[in-house]
Design an enzyme around this catalytic site. Sequence first.
Site, PDB file in Angstrom:
ATOM      1  N   MET A  43      -0.909  26.829 132.828  1.00  0.00           N
ATOM      2  CA  MET A  43      -1.577  27.277 134.059  1.00  0.00           C
ATOM      3  C   MET A  43      -1.334  28.763 134.320  1.00  0.00           C
ATOM      4  O   MET A  43      -0.227  29.251 134.150  1.00  0.00           O
ATOM      5  CB  MET A  43      -1.010  26.471 135.231  1.00  0.00           C
ATOM      6  CG  MET A  43      -1.492  26.889 136.590  1.00  0.00           C
ATOM      7  SD  MET A  43      -0.785  25.808 137.859  1.00  0.00           S
ATOM      8  CE  MET A  43       0.396  26.891 138.601  1.00  0.00           C
ATOM      9  N   SER A 117       3.386  23.842 128.684  1.00  0.00           N
ATOM     10  CA  SER A 117       3.291  23.402 130.068  1.00  0.00           C
ATOM     11  C   SER A 117       2.125  22.424 130.224  1.00  0.00           C
ATOM     12  O   SER A 117       2.034  21.478 129.435  1.00  0.00           O
ATOM     13  CB  SER A 117       3.179  24.641 130.956  1.00  0.00           C
ATOM     14  OG  SER A 117       3.676  24.362 132.217  1.00  0.00           O
ATOM     15  N   GLN A 118       1.191  22.646 131.159  1.00  0.00           N
ATOM     16  CA  GLN A 118       0.156  21.610 131.349  1.00  0.00           C
ATOM     17  C   GLN A 118      -0.666  21.376 130.074  1.00  0.00           C
ATOM     18  O   GLN A 118      -1.198  20.291 129.853  1.00  0.00           O
ATOM     19  CB  GLN A 118      -0.745  21.923 132.552  1.00  0.00           C
ATOM     20  CG  GLN A 118      -1.659  23.126 132.399  1.00  0.00           C
ATOM     21  CD  GLN A 118      -2.466  23.441 133.667  1.00  0.00           C
ATOM     22  OE1 GLN A 118      -2.145  22.984 134.758  1.00  0.00           O
ATOM     23  NE2 GLN A 118      -3.518  24.252 133.531  1.00  0.00           N
ATOM     24  N   ASP A 235      14.934  24.254 134.286  1.00  0.00           N
ATOM     25  CA  ASP A 235      13.561  24.473 134.743  1.00  0.00           C
ATOM     26  C   ASP A 235      13.488  24.476 136.269  1.00  0.00           C
ATOM     27  O   ASP A 235      13.864  23.506 136.907  1.00  0.00           O
ATOM     28  CB  ASP A 235      12.630  23.387 134.182  1.00  0.00           C
ATOM     29  CG  ASP A 235      11.181  23.829 134.157  1.00  0.00           C
ATOM     30  OD1 ASP A 235      10.711  24.352 135.186  1.00  0.00           O
ATOM     31  OD2 ASP A 235      10.530  23.664 133.110  1.00  0.00           O
ATOM     32  N   HIS A 291      11.692  27.543 132.855  1.00  0.00           N
ATOM     33  CA  HIS A 291      10.407  27.116 132.298  1.00  0.00           C
ATOM     34  C   HIS A 291       9.828  28.116 131.291  1.00  0.00           C
ATOM     35  O   HIS A 291       9.630  29.290 131.615  1.00  0.00           O
ATOM     36  CB  HIS A 291       9.424  26.914 133.452  1.00  0.00           C
ATOM     37  CG  HIS A 291       8.217  26.114 133.065  1.00  0.00           C
ATOM     38  ND1 HIS A 291       8.315  24.876 132.472  1.00  0.00           N
ATOM     39  CD2 HIS A 291       6.895  26.357 133.168  1.00  0.00           C
ATOM     40  CE1 HIS A 291       7.089  24.408 132.244  1.00  0.00           C
ATOM     41  NE2 HIS A 291       6.212  25.288 132.644  1.00  0.00           N
TER      42      HIS A 291
END
Length: 308
Positions: A43, A117-118, A235, A291
């Site tokens: 994202m 990530s996503q 994270d 992250h």
Amino acid sequence: ISRFKMTALLSLLLGAGPLLLLALNPVHGSDNATLPLVLWHGMGDSCCNPLSMGSIKKMIEETIPGIDVLSLMIGKTVSQDTENGFFMDVNEQVSMVCSQLAQDPKLKDGYNAMGFSQGGQFLRAVAQRCPSPPMKTLISVGGQQQGVYGLPKCPGESSHICDWIRKELNAGAYTDIVQKHLVQAQYWHDPLNDDLYKKHSLFLADINQERVVNETYKKNLQLLDKFVMVKFLQDSVVDPADTEWFGFLKTGQAKETETLQESVLYKEDRLGLAAMDAAGKLDFLGTEGDHLQFTREWFNAKLVPYLR
Ligand SMILES: *[C@@H]1O[C@H](CO)[C@@H](O)[C@H](O)[C@H]1NC(C)=O
Ligand SMILES: *[C@@H]1O[C@H](CO)[C@@H](O)[C@H](O)[C@H]1NC(C)=O
């Protein structure tokens, strides 16, 4: 979710010194060329940002000479790609990617996939829905396999977008309009409103077999040789971080978490993950840091071996 401010990451990546691996691991012979690699960004990021995916693509190409790396662009331009990471129906994104991959002659004998990530959960949907061409190894780098319940920190430059998103999610993540137009709503997993989640989540509840067990998903996922999940041990962006190893908050409360192995999904083996675990196909990697913060050395030591 991806940390937009990748400058720190980049300096880590670039500062990590020469690549000794090149000398130690010669490229495979031509009959057994390295599989191509497909990357899906997170994202706030895009296919080609020179400070993030662009540099990761380059780093992989330097480390594994001859490898074909395709960094997915969702849309026609880089700025559309970034916007689509917030606002384009995920199911549509997945089906766009499926047709792009199916049309790519380089991928016809199979490919490996790495989602950041996503992008990690989106690529799993590709594996479950689109078995051709075959995905061999899936690496989810900080992916939210059980969704998120919270957006504690927003990626730097897009923080105003994130403030707005947070408001929308709180107002009604499971309303049709929000589901349809907000990517993060589609992997919003509210343990206090489990019925709403199961009923109305357009993306995550579907790929995680919350409503029905789709045998096709189960069969396709098990076609993978490996499903590698990377969790960032400090994270502060993904909540709860356990989701990166397919764990989540226990239903009905928002404090205690359970591991994948403790979940109904695993115990009933609704998605084939228990079978994959038994077959040694699941790897859970942990790395120190926030992250998507990793070093080039870590990447080369832990992830590159899956790509050769
Ligand atoms: C090429 O790959 C196949 C399948 O993974 C393997 O059986 C074979 O031994 C490999 N050949 C060479 C020359 O490495
Ligand atoms: C199961 O998944 C396949 C592949 O995406 C899809 O075509 C099919 O409609 C799904 N079945 C159900 C019952 O959701």
